[in-house]
Design an enzyme around this catalytic site. Sequence first.
Site, PDB file in Angstrom:
ATOM      1  N   ASP A  11       0.881  -1.163   0.000  1.00  9.82           N
ATOM      2  CA  ASP A  11       0.000   0.000   0.000  1.00  9.82           C
ATOM      3  C   ASP A  11       0.920   1.215   0.000  1.00  9.82           C
ATOM      4  O   ASP A  11       1.735   1.367   0.914  1.00  9.82           O
ATOM      5  CB  ASP A  11      -0.877   0.028   1.257  1.00  9.82           C
ATOM      6  CG  ASP A  11      -1.963  -1.047   1.241  1.00  9.82           C
ATOM      7  OD1 ASP A  11      -2.211  -1.629   0.172  1.00  9.82           O
ATOM      8  OD2 ASP A  11      -2.556  -1.307   2.301  1.00  9.82           O
ATOM      9  N   ASP A 130     -13.832  -4.168  -1.575  1.00  8.55           N
ATOM     10  CA  ASP A 130     -13.658  -3.981  -0.131  1.00  8.55           C
ATOM     11  C   ASP A 130     -15.001  -4.230   0.545  1.00  8.55           C
ATOM     12  O   ASP A 130     -16.011  -3.630   0.169  1.00  8.55           O
ATOM     13  CB  ASP A 130     -13.193  -2.551   0.180  1.00  8.55           C
ATOM     14  CG  ASP A 130     -11.810  -2.254  -0.388  1.00  8.55           C
ATOM     15  OD1 ASP A 130     -11.045  -3.216  -0.616  1.00  8.55           O
ATOM     16  OD2 ASP A 130     -11.499  -1.062  -0.611  1.00  8.55           O
TER      17      ASP A 130
END
Lengths: 250, 206
Positions: A11, A130
């Site tokens: 990330d 998500d």
Amino acid sequence: MLARRIIPCLDVAGGRVVKGVHFESLRDAGDPVWQAARYDAEGADELVFLDISASPDQRETTLEMVARVAESIFIPFTVGGGIRSVADAGAALRAGADKVSVNTAAVRDRSLVPQLADSFGTQCVVAAVDVKRIGGRLAVMVNGGREETSLDAIEWIGELEAKGAGEILLTSMDKDGTGTGYDLPLLRAASAAVSIPVIASGGAGNLPHLAEAFEAGAHGVLAATIFHFQGSTLPEARAYLRERGYPVRP
Amino acid sequence: MIAVVDYGVNNLKSVVRALAAGGHTATLTTDPDEVRGADRVLLPGVGNFGQASRTLEQTGLGGAVREVAAAGRPVMGICLGLQLFFEGSEEAPGARGLGLLAGRVRRFATSLPVPHVGWARVDLTGPGRRHAMLASLFSQGAEFFYHVHSYHPTAVAENAVLGIGEYGESFPTLVGEGVVVGAQFHPEKSQRAGMALLDAFARWRP
């Protein structure tokens, strides 16, 4: 026979690898190029790079970083974060990505996944979803997990498969960064709903968690915290899984 | 010098980079004369068989690759590059391949998702174990290589099948005859095993 995959995830925000808990409380986890080269050397099966800031004015900087990462690895490389169009995806692929991951933009623009599949082939298209459990519902979240949608996660991934996604990157926001294991019921439901590979993400804290995800039907396991901070290495993970009979690369 | 043929398909830089990482000089080229003058030639590629076969013919690059092979210098194909070594492909029925290898290319006939994407185990065959280029590789008789493809070689002469993969069906994924060799998978994305294979090609003296 296809090997099950272990996939470290970077990330990236502000040019650094970061990792949080439930998508928040980010802490620094190093330089992306250095981390990528290390994971490649340790035998990662793939690498995922998610630009979690994904601000449009930093596209050029991000693409430069993507190119530098691509130059330092010899494994399949997925890039996501801020890809909203065929042109954005093309730029990421030219910078050295093998696949692109789309999330919020695929929800907002339902023609995006089919367009990407037509332009680059389904093997290039990773649909990231998500998921957050809200009142017994498996809600699809967008905008970095900040925004709830009315979509049901299992129905949505079925739709993504039909639209031409090559694989599903399924992240449990409830589990993200907690190290308490993947959301196995979610993973079982998702794996049963589609025939394309489902990659489990969110919650890995130890090596048994990786085995549990494979048992629940995952083709691959994405992990960040466990490899960035907790001292588990990829060779250890492969040895652990191989001993238990999972087909992983030597 | 290794000429890596640039015929307008993607994914060429990573091949050059993988060869360079092994200490080999590789040049990306669109020039048939440069291909003709190379010590060995690599034809990579991802894309459509019909389009690629037309480009190779129109640019003269296809003829140049054939000349290099005819002169006894090593030629390697990767993915679509390998498929183009055969006579033709189900993907583009009218289009002609380079005819460097006997056989054709057909689509996977399986209920599993196509394209076949991922790290697939490749088992060496008898001819594979005897192949000079592969001698020092495949220490366990099998290796995992990264595959991304919907089509694969078929009707290949038995002694030209060097390695096989399995995905709902068995398929030749490492093929070679004489100075010609090819991989259906992507060595440039297959980490140590792939780098070792490219290194072996760069050193191979058939």
